[in-house]
Design a protein around this motif. Structure first.
Motif, PDB file in Angstrom:
ATOM      1  N   GLY A   1      15.109  -4.690  -6.188  1.00 12.17           N
ATOM      2  CA  GLY A   1      14.909  -3.373  -5.599  1.00 12.17           C
ATOM      3  C   GLY A   1      14.427  -2.396  -6.659  1.00 12.17           C
ATOM      4  N   GLY A   2      13.408  -1.607  -6.344  1.00  9.06           N
ATOM      5  CA  GLY A   2      12.932  -0.581  -7.266  1.00  9.06           C
ATOM      6  C   GLY A   2      11.777  -1.011  -8.138  1.00  9.06           C
ATOM      7  N   VAL A   3      11.395  -2.299  -8.090  1.00  7.91           N
ATOM      8  CA  VAL A   3      10.292  -2.726  -8.973  1.00  7.91           C
ATOM      9  C   VAL A   3       8.936  -2.245  -8.464  1.00  7.91           C
ATOM     10  N   GLY A   4       8.883  -1.875  -7.196  1.00  6.99           N
ATOM     11  CA  GLY A   4       7.630  -1.305  -6.691  1.00  6.99           C
ATOM     12  C   GLY A   4       6.919  -2.136  -5.631  1.00  6.99           C
ATOM     13  N   LYS A   5       7.662  -2.971  -4.913  1.00  2.00           N
ATOM     14  CA  LYS A   5       7.032  -3.849  -3.904  1.00  2.00           C
ATOM     15  C   LYS A   5       6.386  -3.036  -2.778  1.00  2.00           C
ATOM     16  N   SER A   6       7.143  -2.093  -2.219  1.00  2.00           N
ATOM     17  CA  SER A   6       6.602  -1.289  -1.103  1.00  2.00           C
ATOM     18  C   SER A   6       5.411  -0.475  -1.567  1.00  2.00           C
ATOM     19  N   SER A   7       5.501   0.070  -2.768  1.00  2.00           N
ATOM     20  CA  SER A   7       4.409   0.894  -3.302  1.00  2.00           C
ATOM     21  C   SER A   7       3.144   0.065  -3.488  1.00  2.00           C
ATOM     22  N   LEU A   8       3.321  -1.174  -3.945  1.00  2.00           N
ATOM     23  CA  LEU A   8       2.182  -2.073  -4.175  1.00  2.00           C
ATOM     24  C   LEU A   8       1.488  -2.381  -2.849  1.00  2.00           C
TER      25      LEU A   8
ATOM     26  N   PHE B   1      -0.494   6.332  -2.787  1.00  2.00           N
ATOM     27  CA  PHE B   1       0.749   6.173  -3.551  1.00  2.00           C
ATOM     28  C   PHE B   1       1.635   7.361  -3.235  1.00  2.00           C
ATOM     29  N   ASP B   2       2.876   7.063  -2.871  1.00  2.00           N
ATOM     30  CA  ASP B   2       3.802   8.133  -2.506  1.00  2.00           C
ATOM     31  C   ASP B   2       5.056   7.970  -3.358  1.00  2.00           C
ATOM     32  N   ALA B   3       5.262   8.895  -4.278  1.00  2.00           N
ATOM     33  CA  ALA B   3       6.399   8.792  -5.207  1.00  2.00           C
ATOM     34  C   ALA B   3       7.734   8.885  -4.481  1.00  2.00           C
ATOM     35  N   GLN B   4       7.728   9.407  -3.270  1.00  2.00           N
ATOM     36  CA  GLN B   4       8.971   9.535  -2.492  1.00  2.00           C
ATOM     37  C   GLN B   4       9.080   8.431  -1.444  1.00  2.00           C
ATOM     38  N   LEU B   5       8.347   7.344  -1.669  1.00  2.00           N
ATOM     39  CA  LEU B   5       8.272   6.291  -0.644  1.00  2.00           C
ATOM     40  C   LEU B   5       9.642   5.779  -0.229  1.00  2.00           C
ATOM     41  N   PHE B   6      10.598   5.739  -1.205  1.00  2.00           N
ATOM     42  CA  PHE B   6      11.898   5.157  -0.872  1.00  2.00           C
ATOM     43  C   PHE B   6      12.702   5.989   0.119  1.00  2.00           C
ATOM     44  N   HIS B   7      12.242   7.237   0.375  1.00  2.00           N
ATOM     45  CA  HIS B   7      12.949   8.049   1.366  1.00  2.00           C
ATOM     46  C   HIS B   7      12.518   7.704   2.788  1.00  2.00           C
TER      47      HIS B   7
ATOM     48  N   PRO C   1      -0.990 -17.246 -12.236  1.00  2.00           N
ATOM     49  CA  PRO C   1      -1.787 -16.139 -12.761  1.00  2.00           C
ATOM     50  C   PRO C   1      -0.900 -14.927 -13.005  1.00  2.00           C
ATOM     51  N   TYR C   2      -1.296 -14.106 -13.959  1.00  2.00           N
ATOM     52  CA  TYR C   2      -0.469 -12.957 -14.340  1.00  2.00           C
ATOM     53  C   TYR C   2      -1.301 -11.683 -14.277  1.00  2.00           C
ATOM     54  N   PHE C   3      -0.804 -10.694 -13.583  1.00  2.00           N
ATOM     55  CA  PHE C   3      -1.477  -9.405 -13.482  1.00  2.00           C
ATOM     56  C   PHE C   3      -0.503  -8.293 -13.819  1.00  2.00           C
ATOM     57  N   GLU C   4      -0.938  -7.345 -14.618  1.00  2.00           N
ATOM     58  CA  GLU C   4      -0.147  -6.136 -14.833  1.00  2.00           C
ATOM     59  C   GLU C   4      -0.737  -5.073 -13.919  1.00  2.00           C
ATOM     60  N   THR C   5       0.091  -4.543 -13.020  1.00  2.00           N
ATOM     61  CA  THR C   5      -0.427  -3.673 -11.968  1.00  2.00           C
ATOM     62  C   THR C   5       0.228  -2.299 -12.003  1.00  2.00           C
ATOM     63  N   SER C   6      -0.446  -1.361 -11.371  1.00  2.00           N
ATOM     64  CA  SER C   6       0.163  -0.056 -11.116  1.00  2.00           C
ATOM     65  C   SER C   6      -0.196   0.374  -9.704  1.00  2.00           C
ATOM     66  N   ALA C   7       0.826   0.560  -8.890  1.00  2.00           N
ATOM     67  CA  ALA C   7       0.574   1.093  -7.547  1.00  2.00           C
ATOM     68  C   ALA C   7       0.166   2.554  -7.649  1.00  2.00           C
ATOM     69  N   LYS C   8       0.612   3.208  -8.711  1.00  2.00           N
ATOM     70  CA  LYS C   8       0.330   4.647  -8.865  1.00  2.00           C
ATOM     71  C   LYS C   8      -1.158   4.903  -9.112  1.00  2.00           C
ATOM     72  N   ASP C   9      -1.735   4.188 -10.104  1.00  2.00           N
ATOM     73  CA  ASP C   9      -3.159   4.449 -10.374  1.00  2.00           C
ATOM     74  C   ASP C   9      -4.073   3.308  -9.892  1.00  2.00           C
ATOM     75  N   ALA C  10      -3.494   2.368  -9.137  1.00  2.00           N
ATOM     76  CA  ALA C  10      -4.246   1.284  -8.470  1.00  2.00           C
ATOM     77  C   ALA C  10      -4.757   0.192  -9.424  1.00  2.00           C
ATOM     78  N   THR C  11      -4.295   0.191 -10.682  1.00  2.00           N
ATOM     79  CA  THR C  11      -4.750  -0.838 -11.624  1.00  2.00           C
ATOM     80  C   THR C  11      -4.395  -2.233 -11.121  1.00  2.00           C
ATOM     81  N   ASN C  12      -5.398  -3.087 -11.014  1.00  2.00           N
ATOM     82  CA  ASN C  12      -5.210  -4.516 -10.745  1.00  2.00           C
ATOM     83  C   ASN C  12      -4.569  -4.860  -9.398  1.00  2.00           C
ATOM     84  N   VAL C  13      -4.366  -3.889  -8.528  1.00  2.00           N
ATOM     85  CA  VAL C  13      -3.655  -4.180  -7.275  1.00  2.00           C
ATOM     86  C   VAL C  13      -4.494  -5.101  -6.382  1.00  2.00           C
TER      87      VAL C  13
END
Ligand code: GDP
Length: 157
Positions: free
Chosen positions: A16-23, A32-38, A105-117
């Motif tokens: 929980g909290g790693v960012g699955k929903s955001s991804l 990207f919604d920083a308040q997504l968990f609400h 395969p390995y990807f470093e991602t960011s849901a916030k700035d969309a890197t590698n998603v």
């Protein structure tokens, strides 16, 4: 195969909290919604895409529910949220784990700035397609041809 569309189910796993929903949200809605968990999470979202000429509907499942509430208590991140400078796991450590546990395969991602998603989800589709090609081949080689005439033996009884 052009014109044929396949349905693939992708399950997002992780603490929980790693960012699955955001991804999932970034990939499907490009937001990207920083308040997504609400918000009350959806179970899955569909995304249609074309990968290497294959038309695919990807059904991305989020493991919502109890995990979601845990994320309110202990938000932490591992191998994700690459826009944050502070790391929990080094790239080398994560890559080594992937190599040693099935050569994933390995990807470093960011849901916030969309890197590698998109790249990460598309690679998942490529791997399923590659597995399908292999299993198609296996089915063909294992096929019993009911109408093929049995070989006749030259020696007679
Ligand atoms: P889940 O429990 O694994 O589904 O995680 P969430 O998607 O709910 O994300 C948990 C928290 O991390 C939320 O506050 C998000 O806004 C935040 N978060 C998710 N992805 C990222 C990211 O790529 N970068 C940053 N900075 N924060 C993120």
């Amino acid at each position: 195969m052009a014109g044929k569309s396949s349905l693939f189910k992708v399950i997002l796993l992780g603490d929980g909290g790693v960012g699955k929903s955001s991804l999932m949200n970034r990939y499907v809605t490009n937001k990207f919604d920083a308040q997504l968990f609400h918000t009350i999470g959806v179970e899955f979202l569909n995304k249609e895409l074309e990968v290497d000429g294959h038309f695919v509907t990807m059904q991305i499942w989020d493991t919502a529910g109890q995990e979601r509430f845990r994320s309110l208590r202990t938000p932490f991140y591992r191998g994700n949220k690459i826009d944050i400078n502070e790391r929990q796991v080094s790239t080398e450590e994560a890559q080594a784990w992937c190599r040693e546990n099935g050569d994933y395969p390995y990807f470093e991602t960011s849901a916030k700035d969309a890197t590698n998603v998109a790249a990460a989800f598309e690679e998942a589709v490529r791997r399923v397609l590659a597995n399908e090609d292999r299993s198609d081949h296996l089915i063909q080689t294992d096929t019993v041809h009911l109408h093929r005439k049995p070989k006749t033996s030259s020696s007679c009884c």
